[in-house]
Enzyme design. Sequence first.
Site, PDB file in Angstrom:
ATOM      1  CE1 TYR A 146      -3.395  -2.715   0.720  1.00 31.11           C
ATOM      2  CE2 TYR A 146      -4.576  -0.638   0.904  1.00 31.11           C
ATOM      3  CZ  TYR A 146      -4.438  -2.158   0.796  1.00 31.11           C
ATOM      4  OH  TYR A 146      -5.590  -3.006   0.829  1.00 31.11           O
ATOM      5  CE  LYS A 195       2.618 -18.005  -2.034  1.00 33.39           C
ATOM      6  NZ  LYS A 195       1.828 -19.349  -2.031  1.00 33.39           N
TER       7      LYS A 195
HETATM    8  C1  IPM Z   1     -10.033  -1.614   3.895  1.00 35.29           C
HETATM    9  C2  IPM Z   1     -10.328  -1.021   2.590  1.00 35.29           C
HETATM   10  C3  IPM Z   1      -9.300  -0.137   2.346  1.00 35.29           C
HETATM   11  C4  IPM Z   1      -8.052  -1.008   2.338  1.00 35.29           C
HETATM   12  C5  IPM Z   1      -9.701   0.576   0.860  1.00 35.29           C
HETATM   13  C6  IPM Z   1     -10.704   1.319   0.979  1.00 35.29           C
HETATM   14  C7  IPM Z   1      -8.437   1.505   0.588  1.00 35.29           C
HETATM   15  O1  IPM Z   1     -10.390  -2.107   1.621  1.00 35.29           O
HETATM   16  O2  IPM Z   1     -10.101  -0.892   5.013  1.00 35.29           O
HETATM   17  O3  IPM Z   1     -10.052  -2.951   4.258  1.00 35.29           O
HETATM   18  O4  IPM Z   1      -7.812  -1.645   1.138  1.00 35.29           O
HETATM   19  O5  IPM Z   1      -7.480  -0.830   3.201  1.00 35.29           O
END
Ligand code: IPM
Length: 360
Positions: A146, A195
């Site tokens: 992320y 993994k």
């Molecule tokens: C979550 C959601 C978020 C994530 C999205 C909305 C960016 O899916 O909080 O699980 O992927 O973390």
Amino acid sequence: MECKVAVIPGDGIGPEIIREAKKVLDKVGQTYGHTFHYTEVLMGGCSIDAYGVPLTDEALETAKANDAVLLGAVGGDVGNSRWYQVAPNLRPEAGLLAIRKGLNLFANMRPAYLYKELADACPLKKEIIGNGFDMVIMRELTGGLYFGERYTKEIDGLMTAVDTLTYNENEIRRIAVKAFDIAMKRRKKVTSVDKANVLDSSRLWRKVVEEVAKDYPEVTLNHMLVDNCAMQLVMNPGQFDVVLTENMFGDILSDEASMITGSIGMLSSASLNETKFGMYEPSHGSAPDIAGKDIANPIATVLSAAMMLRYSFDLDQEAAAVEAAVQKVLTEGWRTADIMAEGCTKVGTTEMGDLIAARI
Ligand code: IPM
Ligand code: MG
């Protein structure tokens, strides 16, 4: 106690479910002698409409100036909304990622618990459900894919997209410590999911988790590959207590875990840093298709508020009172549409909030 809470209703059903959570908190305040001071903050699509960005610096500062954040949901209909006609870093979800990072909320706890009243809504067979399950997914929230370097560019004449998955040992250690700490308060079992048969980041993850485990001799640690974990969740969910995993795996597994509880409308979450500060939000999204219809299930948000009482304000008794009120409402047969079953009484968002508040 005086509790300062930044409230982010957000988009879609966000404002409706937040309204009910505040109703329940205010009842807790009246009953136990606390005052909740709310400061509203815009994030997501509503912030894009007002300021052109999903999270302003001022909004982040306001969140920081409070003791905790209570969040509804952000985002709209990806296919149709104007909020998605812009660059990825200006879309509603970017606000969510920015506030997680900006507040250093690296530990995301997502409990997945099967209420026996909702066992019929669980898509698993009775023999698999057995005596039910009660697990917490401890998802790393500010690292990994992320937040790694990413770009899309032409390389050797081919459009190429790159996302990188990076973890350093400190990032792994601090989330592992959170997982073991929580396990000590529960059934003392940690399943670390990775993994490691393919990824370097997972091999480091495993090594660091094993080091941390040495400080918790009472906790049983086992490692599980993420693909196997996805399978085990629907084959034998009762085996899990605390599931510790990195950001992307946790995103995926927590949706799976929530689905087997019967409805994603029931699941709370807490995102924590090293202090008592935390951000509390339902695990579900903004559900724009049902927004404004008074049919959304506010329970996940109410239970998130209970987590806030417990983890940010040390109000364990009050948190337990909220959880007991939810349990009571379910036992009495009140249901929102998503968890409706034969013989039960269907209620809307507002009435569900009233029912819970009245039982505190
Ligand atoms: C979550 C959601 C978020 C994530 C999205 C909305 C960016 O899916 O909080 O699980 O992927 O973390
Ligand atoms: Mg998700």
